[in-house]
Structures are given as structure tokens and as C-alpha cells.
Scaffold this active site. Structure first.
Site, PDB file in Angstrom:
ATOM      1  N   TYR A 110       0.528  11.144  -0.627  1.00  0.00           N
ATOM      2  CA  TYR A 110      -0.327  10.289   0.189  1.00  0.00           C
ATOM      3  C   TYR A 110      -1.173  11.045   1.203  1.00  0.00           C
ATOM      4  O   TYR A 110      -2.277  10.627   1.518  1.00  0.00           O
ATOM      5  CB  TYR A 110       0.522   9.279   0.961  1.00  0.00           C
ATOM      6  CG  TYR A 110       1.272   8.275   0.119  1.00  0.00           C
ATOM      7  CD1 TYR A 110       0.760   7.004  -0.090  1.00  0.00           C
ATOM      8  CD2 TYR A 110       2.498   8.590  -0.453  1.00  0.00           C
ATOM      9  CE1 TYR A 110       1.446   6.060  -0.833  1.00  0.00           C
ATOM     10  CE2 TYR A 110       3.189   7.663  -1.200  1.00  0.00           C
ATOM     11  CZ  TYR A 110       2.669   6.393  -1.400  1.00  0.00           C
ATOM     12  OH  TYR A 110       3.366   5.478  -2.142  1.00  0.00           O
ATOM     13  N   ASN A 136      -5.910   3.017  -0.222  1.00  0.00           N
ATOM     14  CA  ASN A 136      -4.595   2.417  -0.414  1.00  0.00           C
ATOM     15  C   ASN A 136      -4.484   1.149   0.432  1.00  0.00           C
ATOM     16  O   ASN A 136      -4.540   1.215   1.661  1.00  0.00           O
ATOM     17  CB  ASN A 136      -3.489   3.398   0.008  1.00  0.00           C
ATOM     18  CG  ASN A 136      -2.095   2.804  -0.171  1.00  0.00           C
ATOM     19  OD1 ASN A 136      -1.661   2.585  -1.282  1.00  0.00           O
ATOM     20  ND2 ASN A 136      -1.406   2.541   0.940  1.00  0.00           N
ATOM     21  N   GLU A 137      -4.385   0.007  -0.233  1.00  0.00           N
ATOM     22  CA  GLU A 137      -4.163  -1.283   0.429  1.00  0.00           C
ATOM     23  C   GLU A 137      -5.168  -1.566   1.550  1.00  0.00           C
ATOM     24  O   GLU A 137      -4.817  -2.117   2.588  1.00  0.00           O
ATOM     25  CB  GLU A 137      -2.731  -1.369   0.962  1.00  0.00           C
ATOM     26  CG  GLU A 137      -1.693  -1.310  -0.141  1.00  0.00           C
ATOM     27  CD  GLU A 137      -0.291  -1.659   0.338  1.00  0.00           C
ATOM     28  OE1 GLU A 137      -0.119  -1.929   1.549  1.00  0.00           O
ATOM     29  OE2 GLU A 137       0.624  -1.661  -0.489  1.00  0.00           O
ATOM     30  N   ASP A 148       0.110  -5.872  -3.485  1.00  0.00           N
ATOM     31  CA  ASP A 148       0.484  -6.973  -4.367  1.00  0.00           C
ATOM     32  C   ASP A 148       0.419  -8.282  -3.588  1.00  0.00           C
ATOM     33  O   ASP A 148       1.437  -8.897  -3.260  1.00  0.00           O
ATOM     34  CB  ASP A 148       1.880  -6.739  -4.931  1.00  0.00           C
ATOM     35  CG  ASP A 148       2.248  -7.749  -6.016  1.00  0.00           C
ATOM     36  OD1 ASP A 148       1.352  -8.519  -6.415  1.00  0.00           O
ATOM     37  OD2 ASP A 148       3.404  -7.757  -6.456  1.00  0.00           O
ATOM     38  N   GLU A 188       3.369   1.923  -6.631  1.00  0.00           N
ATOM     39  CA  GLU A 188       4.662   1.895  -5.935  1.00  0.00           C
ATOM     40  C   GLU A 188       5.481   0.778  -6.562  1.00  0.00           C
ATOM     41  O   GLU A 188       4.952  -0.293  -6.843  1.00  0.00           O
ATOM     42  CB  GLU A 188       4.507   1.592  -4.430  1.00  0.00           C
ATOM     43  CG  GLU A 188       3.806   2.641  -3.604  1.00  0.00           C
ATOM     44  CD  GLU A 188       3.643   2.203  -2.141  1.00  0.00           C
ATOM     45  OE1 GLU A 188       4.212   1.144  -1.754  1.00  0.00           O
ATOM     46  OE2 GLU A 188       2.942   2.904  -1.385  1.00  0.00           O
ATOM     47  N   TYR A 207       8.975   4.206  -5.579  1.00  0.00           N
ATOM     48  CA  TYR A 207       8.937   4.526  -4.153  1.00  0.00           C
ATOM     49  C   TYR A 207      10.375   4.663  -3.669  1.00  0.00           C
ATOM     50  O   TYR A 207      11.144   3.715  -3.755  1.00  0.00           O
ATOM     51  CB  TYR A 207       8.227   3.404  -3.377  1.00  0.00           C
ATOM     52  CG  TYR A 207       7.931   3.774  -1.948  1.00  0.00           C
ATOM     53  CD1 TYR A 207       6.762   4.444  -1.632  1.00  0.00           C
ATOM     54  CD2 TYR A 207       8.816   3.475  -0.935  1.00  0.00           C
ATOM     55  CE1 TYR A 207       6.481   4.784  -0.322  1.00  0.00           C
ATOM     56  CE2 TYR A 207       8.546   3.822   0.374  1.00  0.00           C
ATOM     57  CZ  TYR A 207       7.380   4.481   0.678  1.00  0.00           C
ATOM     58  OH  TYR A 207       7.100   4.837   1.968  1.00  0.00           O
TER      59      TYR A 207
END
Length: 498
Positions: free
Chosen positions: A87, A159-160, A202, A268, A299
């Protein structure tokens, strides 16, 4: 007749020779080996020892300490992992040893280009203010650091960033802008095409729209640089032994993404409530019901306060396996590897849809496909390249034996832990040694070392919750299955000294 000096010189040349994994490419909804054309499915782990809190401390880059990477690569090779996700990386550091070690054991790397500090990532609350020339120079420098490694599988542009309907309004065009800029920089300066994609939360209200927005074609030509090359999903919906293909919503994922034109995988996964984890989802994720997806990454590798770890690491470099490691290995061993290599017959001749508002179903999610232009100076930066950028390369791996103590779940010290040279992607059961402990357990690593407890993951990670995981202790001597026969060799995925 060759002289002894000539023979020795030839041997030295062989020892310095470095072979490497074949790069992975995107072919419609699948990854594939660029040489063999076999399908590549991710069997992976998220790997960020020290966590995002360590970034900028000098010890927060997971790919800059060769001793640590050798330890972890050996354990991942035994486990059957073929991909890791990192990351937070510092592009100014030397990554040659670590990336070469992972290459030598058949493990590819997915790199997040952002960093968890202001100015080095897109601010989801105000994306336009953070989309700057200095930000883009940082992520281009990350590309420079990893572009020359053949086992660099791809780059995550975000990421997100979208984690609810509100953030689905302003952010989508900027995600596509960052992807475009990264892909244009790669095209100008990398020795090959390297995929660029996104890792999504998600969140059902925005998941399908996020995928639809990022995978559509926003130009009349065949080359739309702003389009995602792949789509990761951080999903913790399968929880415990009472879940299933339908209860978890995996069946819905397959239905939603059945016509995807880019690879989709779980970036993940691994719900830890209830604990300990049983990883029953593994056989389904890699089974015949889910061939639309391209695998996933558990994860996470390193234990921290959120209790998702497979391995507990300590400040002195030692490590101890946790019960989740044993359990995951048992589930990985059930995977039909031959099924994974077979192409999905439904993934042929797929064309991305043209971007338009009809693709978006949620009120409030962006239907604006006018992608922002790069900030001033970025076009020239892409043309000229980042000045004095550090560029890595595969180097010879001459040390194969792990130099630090590693302990089994029962506290006994493992002996004979080493990496084995391979020429293809790692897979479960491929490179098992006769690794074992003695009959008498030694003291655990925790008696003489400090634990590492910072959390891993990108900014806004969905993995900060969950019940405390308990380590499942094993009885008697710990032993990996017998497998790899023969000594390390000079020629293979990496050059190993005899």
C-alpha cells in the site's frame, strides 16, 4: 580445451545471470502470462509490515529491507502465494533486493502509488484541490521505481476514494484522470505496458456504478487511457463457516460482473468475525462458480491491533506463525491449480461499453465523463520524465537461507527455512521444503522482542474492524508438507549462488 580460469569465468557469469518472471498482461476480463498466454489468477496477500503509520519513518516501506523480505518471501512461498499488494512505498529507497527476492520465488507485486500523507493522495472530500502537479510527480516517481521489474503486476491509482454516494459525485472523473496520467507516463517511459486500476470499497450503493464508470470506453478509438485496466474490490462479506456462496453475496458479485471487460479480483478479503478465521471462501473463490473473477488477496500478512494477521513480526526481525497461516495453507492446498490456468470461455471478444449516463443507476453518482485536463506542467513532465528518478532492476539473489528466527504456532523454532528458485508463478504445494521444528519447543519470539502494532492498509481501508482473532496453536512438531526436491540452482527465476 578450456582453461580452469575460463571455466571459472563462465561459472561466475552464470552466477551473475538473472532470469525473471514473465510479465503479466491484461486480456479482456483476464490476466495472462505474456509469454505462455496461460491465464493468471491472483493467489495473494496484502503486505504492509509496519502499517501506514510507519510511512516516512524510514521503516514504513515493505520492500526496502532484504532480510525481512527474504524471511517473508520464504513463508509466502511455502504458503502458495503468487502476488502481494503493497500500500505505501517510498520511491526514493532501494527496492532491488526485495523485489528480486519475490521475483525469484514466483511472486508478483501490486503497488499502490499513493501515500497516506496530505498532498500525496487524492482527497475524497475535495479531489480538485489535491489533483496537483506535485502529487502527479510523486506517483510518477513510484512508477519509475518499479517500472523495470518484470514482476510488477500493476499499479493501483486509488483505494476506496469512493466510499458512499456523496463521494461518488465529484471523485470519479479524477480517478479516471489519475489513471490516464499514469498510463501516459508508463507509455512514455516504461519498457512495457503495465496495468493500472482501482481498488473499490464494498459499498453496495455505489459498487456497480463505480465499476461501470471506470471500465467503460470514453473515446471513439480503441485506446482510452483513462479507463481502468483492472478493478479490485475490498470485500469482507464471507464471515465464518456458516456463510456460503449465496449468503456472502459472492453469487451477486458473479452476476453483477458477468459481462466485465476488465479483470476483477478481491483486493482485500478475509472477515475475522467470528474468529479464528476458517477461510472457507477460498475454495469457492478459486472454484468453478467464480471463474469470472481473477482471485484475490487475503488481508493481511502482518498481525496488528485489528487482528487480521497471518504472521506476528517483532522488532528484532524474528517472526511467529499464527493459526490463520496454518488454516489458510490448508485451504490453499485444496485449490485446483489446473482450473485456474484455463481461460474463461465467456471472456472472448468482449468490448467495453461506450461511456454514457445510462450506465449509472444510482441517483447522485457522477454521470460526468468529461475527464479533467492535467494540471499545468504535467504534459511536459510526462514528456521529459521525472528528473533524477530512481529506477530499480532485478539483481542476483545470492542468499537463500532465512537469517532470522521464525517460530511455529506452538512456539518451536523452524529450521531449514529458505527460498527456492522457480521459473514460473508460485502456486500452492509447488515449492514446499521438508521444513520442521525439533521435538522440543524453544521459547517463542515474543519473549525477547517488541511487537509491531501499527495498522496496515491504504487510506480509508475497510479493514479496521473485526473481532480479535485467536491464534490456533498446533500440537507437536510443526511440519510443512514434503515437496521441493533438489538444491537451489543458478538458472531459474533468479540467479542463486551455488
Amino acid at each position: 580445451m578450456l582453461s580452469l580460469i575460463s571455466i571459472l569465468g563462465f561459472a561466475c557469469a552464470l552466477a551473475a545471470r538473472v532470469a525473471a518472471l514473465n510479465p503479466v498482461v491484461v486480456h479482456e476480463q483476464e490476466f495472462s502470462d505474456s509469454v505462455t498466454n496461460d491465464r493468471f489468477v491472483i493467489i495473494g496477500i496484502d503486505y504492509q509490515p509496519g502499517g501506514q503509520g510507519a510511512y516516512g519513518t524510514g521503516s514504513g516501506d515493505p520492500l526496502s529491507n532484504g532480510t525481512t523480505c527474504l524471511r517473508d518471501a520464504a513463508l509466502m512461498q511455502q504458503l502458495g502465494v503468487n502476488t502481494i499488494r503493497c500500500y505505501n512505498v517510498d520511491p526514493s529507497l532501494d527496492h532491488n533486493d526485495c523485489v528480486s527476492i519475490f521475483d525469484s520465488v514466483g511472486i508478483y507485486i501490486l503497488i499502490d502509488v499513493n501515500a497516506p500523507v496530505p498532498g500525496l493522495s487524492i482527497d475524497r472530500s475535495n479531489p480538485s484541490s489535491s489533483y496537483t502537479t506535485s502529487y502527479l510527480q510523486h506517483i510518477f516517481t513510484v512508477v519509475e521505481a518499479f517500472k523495470s521489474f518484470p514482476n510488477t503486476l500493476g499499479f493501483f491509482a486509488g483505494n476506496e476514494i469512493i466510499n458512499d454516494v456523496a463521494t461518488g459525485q465529484a471523485n470519479p472523473p479524477y480517478i479516471r484522470a489519475v489513471q490516464r496520467d499514469l498510463k501516459n507516463y508508463i507509455a512514455a517511459h516504461a519498457p512495457r505496458t503495465i496495468p493500472v486500476g482501482y481498488s473499490a470499497a464494498d459499498v453496495q450503493e455505489v459498487l456497480q456504478d463505480t465499476w461501470a464508470y471506470l471500465q467503460c470506453k470514453n473515446s471513439n478509438g480503441t485506446n482510452d487511457a483513462s479507463r481502468s485496466d483492472f478493478f479490485g474490490l475490498n470485500s469482507y462479506s464471507w464471515c465464518g463457516s456458516h456463510s456460503s456462496y449465496t449468503i456472502s453475496g459472492y453469487s451477486t458479485l458473479v452476476e453483477t460482473f458477468s459481462n466485465t471487460t476488465i479483470p476483477i479480483f478481491l483486493s482485500e478479503y478475509g472477515c475475522n468475525d467470528p474468529a479464528p478465521r476458517v477461510f472457507d471462501e477460498v475454495t469457492t473463490l478459486y472454484g468453478p462458480q467464480m471463474t469470472t473473477l481473477s482471485g484475490g488477496l487475503v488481508y493481511q500478512y502482518t498481525q496488528d491491533s485489528s487482528n487480521y494477521g497471518l504472521v506476528q513480526t517483532y522488532g528484532n526481525g524474528t517472526a511467529q506463525l499464527l493459526g490463520d497461516y496454518d488454516t489458510l495453507m490448508g485451504q490453499y492446498d485444496k485449490i485446483d491449480v489446473s482450473l485456474l490456468a484455463s481461460s474463461n470461455s465467456t471472456a472472448t471478444s468482449l468490448q467495453p461499453p461506450q461511456c454514457n449516463a445510462d450506465l449509472i443507476s444510482s441517483d447522485g453518482f457522477s454521470t460526468d465523463f468529461n475527464i479533467p485536463n492535467p494540471p499545468n506542467g504535467v504534459d511536459q513532465l510526462i514528456k521529459s520524465g521525472v528528473p533524477n528518478a530512481p529506477t530499480g532492476s532485478i539483481v542476483s539473489v545470492t542468499r537463500t537461507s532465512v537469517q532470522v528466527a521464525v517460530y511455529a504456532t506452538n512456539g518451536a523454532r523452524l529450521s531449514g527455512l529458505e527460498i527456492q528458485a522457480v521459473s514460473t508463478a508460485n502456486s500452492p504445494g509447488q515449492s514446499r521444503s521438508g521444513l520442521s521444528t525439533g521435538a522440543v519447543a524453544s521459547a517463542t519470539a515474543s519473549s525477547s522482542a517488541d511487537t509491531s502494532s501499527t495498522s496496515a492498509g491504504g487510506s480509508g481501508s475497510a479493514s479496521s474492524t473485526g473481532a480479535a482473532a485467536s491464534a490456533k496453536a498446533s500440537s507437536g512438531a510443526y511440519r510443512f508438507g514434503a515437496g521441493f526436491a533438489g538444491a537451489a540452482v543458478v538458472i531459474g527465476a533468479g540467479a542463486f549462488a551455488l
